[in-house]
Design a protein around this motif. Structure first.
Motif, PDB file in Angstrom:
ATOM      1  N   ASP A  21     169.925  33.950  -7.965  1.00  0.00           N
ATOM      2  CA  ASP A  21     169.415  33.525  -9.270  1.00  0.00           C
ATOM      3  C   ASP A  21     168.515  34.620  -9.831  1.00  0.00           C
ATOM      4  N   ASP A  22     167.886  34.347 -10.971  1.00  0.00           N
ATOM      5  CA  ASP A  22     166.977  35.339 -11.546  1.00  0.00           C
ATOM      6  C   ASP A  22     165.734  35.528 -10.688  1.00  0.00           C
ATOM      7  N   CYS A  23     165.316  34.492  -9.999  1.00  0.00           N
ATOM      8  CA  CYS A  23     164.166  34.562  -9.104  1.00  0.00           C
ATOM      9  C   CYS A  23     164.457  33.739  -7.854  1.00  0.00           C
ATOM     10  N   ALA A  24     163.760  34.063  -6.811  1.00  0.00           N
ATOM     11  CA  ALA A  24     163.789  33.232  -5.610  1.00  0.00           C
ATOM     12  C   ALA A  24     162.635  32.231  -5.688  1.00  0.00           C
ATOM     13  N   ILE A  25     162.717  31.193  -4.879  1.00  0.00           N
ATOM     14  CA  ILE A  25     161.621  30.229  -4.770  1.00  0.00           C
ATOM     15  C   ILE A  25     161.267  30.101  -3.301  1.00  0.00           C
ATOM     16  N   VAL A  26     159.996  30.349  -3.000  1.00  0.00           N
ATOM     17  CA  VAL A  26     159.526  30.341  -1.623  1.00  0.00           C
ATOM     18  C   VAL A  26     158.429  29.307  -1.472  1.00  0.00           C
ATOM     19  N   ALA A  27     158.522  28.470  -0.447  1.00  0.00           N
ATOM     20  CA  ALA A  27     157.501  27.449  -0.213  1.00  0.00           C
ATOM     21  C   ALA A  27     156.163  28.106   0.108  1.00  0.00           C
ATOM     22  N   ALA A  28     155.095  27.533  -0.435  1.00  0.00           N
ATOM     23  CA  ALA A  28     153.740  28.023  -0.182  1.00  0.00           C
ATOM     24  C   ALA A  28     152.852  26.819   0.101  1.00  0.00           C
ATOM     25  N   ALA A  29     153.039  26.256   1.295  1.00  0.00           N
ATOM     26  CA  ALA A  29     152.323  25.033   1.648  1.00  0.00           C
ATOM     27  C   ALA A  29     150.819  25.215   1.625  1.00  0.00           C
ATOM     28  N   ASP A  30     150.357  26.425   1.907  1.00  0.00           N
ATOM     29  CA  ASP A  30     148.932  26.715   1.911  1.00  0.00           C
ATOM     30  C   ASP A  30     148.323  26.624   0.514  1.00  0.00           C
ATOM     31  N   GLY A  31     149.158  26.825  -0.507  1.00  0.00           N
ATOM     32  CA  GLY A  31     148.649  26.852  -1.882  1.00  0.00           C
ATOM     33  C   GLY A  31     148.251  28.244  -2.325  1.00  0.00           C
ATOM     34  N   ARG A  32     148.260  29.180  -1.408  1.00  0.00           N
ATOM     35  CA  ARG A  32     147.955  30.580  -1.710  1.00  0.00           C
ATOM     36  C   ARG A  32     149.078  31.446  -1.135  1.00  0.00           C
ATOM     37  N   VAL A  33     149.321  32.585  -1.764  1.00  0.00           N
ATOM     38  CA  VAL A  33     150.338  33.508  -1.278  1.00  0.00           C
ATOM     39  C   VAL A  33     149.696  34.876  -1.076  1.00  0.00           C
ATOM     40  N   VAL A  34     149.841  35.426   0.121  1.00  0.00           N
ATOM     41  CA  VAL A  34     149.422  36.795   0.390  1.00  0.00           C
ATOM     42  C   VAL A  34     150.549  37.706  -0.078  1.00  0.00           C
ATOM     43  N   ALA A  35     150.242  38.740  -0.833  1.00  0.00           N
ATOM     44  CA  ALA A  35     151.283  39.602  -1.388  1.00  0.00           C
ATOM     45  C   ALA A  35     150.894  41.071  -1.266  1.00  0.00           C
ATOM     46  N   THR A  36     151.873  41.904  -0.930  1.00  0.00           N
ATOM     47  CA  THR A  36     151.642  43.343  -0.821  1.00  0.00           C
ATOM     48  C   THR A  36     152.932  44.079  -1.134  1.00  0.00           C
ATOM     49  N   VAL A  37     152.842  45.360  -1.451  1.00  0.00           N
ATOM     50  CA  VAL A  37     154.027  46.171  -1.718  1.00  0.00           C
ATOM     51  C   VAL A  37     153.817  47.562  -1.148  1.00  0.00           C
ATOM     52  N   ASP A  38     154.882  48.122  -0.587  1.00  0.00           N
ATOM     53  CA  ASP A  38     154.899  49.501  -0.107  1.00  0.00           C
ATOM     54  C   ASP A  38     156.132  50.193  -0.667  1.00  0.00           C
ATOM     55  N   VAL A  39     155.983  51.472  -0.991  1.00  0.00           N
ATOM     56  CA  VAL A  39     157.094  52.270  -1.496  1.00  0.00           C
ATOM     57  C   VAL A  39     157.325  53.438  -0.548  1.00  0.00           C
ATOM     58  N   LEU A  40     158.561  53.613  -0.115  1.00  0.00           N
ATOM     59  CA  LEU A  40     158.935  54.711   0.780  1.00  0.00           C
ATOM     60  C   LEU A  40     159.931  55.618   0.063  1.00  0.00           C
ATOM     61  N   VAL A  41     159.644  56.919   0.088  1.00  0.00           N
ATOM     62  CA  VAL A  41     160.435  57.900  -0.646  1.00  0.00           C
ATOM     63  C   VAL A  41     161.060  58.906   0.320  1.00  0.00           C
TER      64      VAL A  41
END
Length: 305
Positions: A21-41
């Motif tokens: 789909d256009d987006c995924a949906i992920v359960a977040a039972a905690d009510g908060r989501v930890v998020a990070t991104v890394d780029v490898l070149v």
């Protein structure tokens, strides 16, 4: 290509809506989501003549998941962006996807979406979402005077492997393998959080550099004793052969993705962790009683970057 990659991946129960789909949906039972991104070149973080596609994919997943672990969280979902030259072999892309999925699956996470586009340089961007399971995040800013500094995971192995590869060698296999695919102790992030860690960080740029981030964010000084910093015998052997200092690799080498944290006292340091110093009043990093003035680690935009 996307259909072929998706067909090879599985999803954990936390994925409510996966790729397609256009987006995924992920359960977040905690009510908060930890998020990070890394780029490898390509040419900066990896080389396709030094590592297979699967190894590159595994490394990409692990580098980002280590940041989630450093917050005391568990990875749940990965979003992957892949930019590749038009002449990139299809098998290489498929192998990268296989490596990404292999490491995500090990910790119970899923690759829930992403994007593929054309570019002049092979580039992989990995966003990882994580779950705190009701706990408070372990931040960089929580170190307190009197805390014990401890580490878990390998230090200097990737730097030693890079030195070996740069000399045109392919062994020792253990060190070269550590550069190609690190072994971050992902599960130890939660262990540290449950043990009462006051601050924590992923050692990606070098132990001194990353402890410096803890010190700066917490407004303290961190004192390290090199006599207790773990240096494996294999590092010593290779350093001797190459005319290098193994302690330099352990203190300033990046890409191992070990975890460094501070704990209230020695009794609270988990079993697999090694105490290497103390948190003191002041600022910066002190090594063996002297303020550290050398290079702390990797800086992409510094003189060595």
């Amino acid at each position: 290509m996307i259909d072929a990659l998706v067909a090879r991946t599985g999803q954990p129960t936390t994925t409510l809506l996966g790729p397609g789909d256009d987006c995924a949906i992920v359960a977040a039972a905690d009510g908060r989501v930890v998020a990070t991104v890394d780029v490898l070149v390509d040419g900066v973080h990896f080389r396709t003549d030094w590592a297979s596609g699967e190894q590159i994919g595994r490394r990409a997943a692990l580098a980002s998941m280590a940041d989630v672990a450093a917050m005391g969280a568990t990875p749940t979902a990965l979003l992957v962006g892949l930019c590749a030259p038009a002449e990139t072999p299809t098998d290489l892309v498929m192998d990268i996807g296989r490596g990404l999925d292999a490491e995500a699956s090990k910790v119970g996470a899923g690759i829930v979406g992403g994007d593929i586009t054309r570019s002049t340089v092979l580039t992989i961007s990995v966003t990882v979402l994580g779950d705190l399971a009701g706990r408070e995040p372990v931040r960089r800013s929580g170190a307190r005077v009197g805390d014990v500094v401890a580490v878990v995971g390998r230090l200097g192995w990737a730097a030693a492997g890079l030195a070996v590869l740069s000399r045109g060698f392919r062994s020792p296999a253990a060190l070269v393998g550590s550069y190609r695919v690190p072994e971050p102790p992902i599960e130890q992030g939660v262990v540290a959080a449950l043990a009462g860690a006051t601050s924590m960080i992923d050692v990606s740029d070098g132990l001194i550099a990353d402890l410096g981030h803890l010190a700066d964010e917490s407004g303290v000084a961190i004192e390290v004793a090199t006599r207790v910093v773990p240096v494996h015998a294999r590092l010593t052997e290779v350093a001797s052969a190459l005319g290098r200092d193994p302690m330099e690799w352990a203190m300033t080498g990046g890409d191992d993705h070990a975890l460094a944290a501070t704990f209230p006292d020695k009794a609270s340091v988990p079993a697999d962790w090694t105490p290497i110093g103390m948190v003191r009043e002041g600022s910066g990093i002190v090594v063996d009683g002297q303020p550290w003035t050398g290079t702390g680690g990797w800086d992409h935009f510094g003189s060595g970057g």
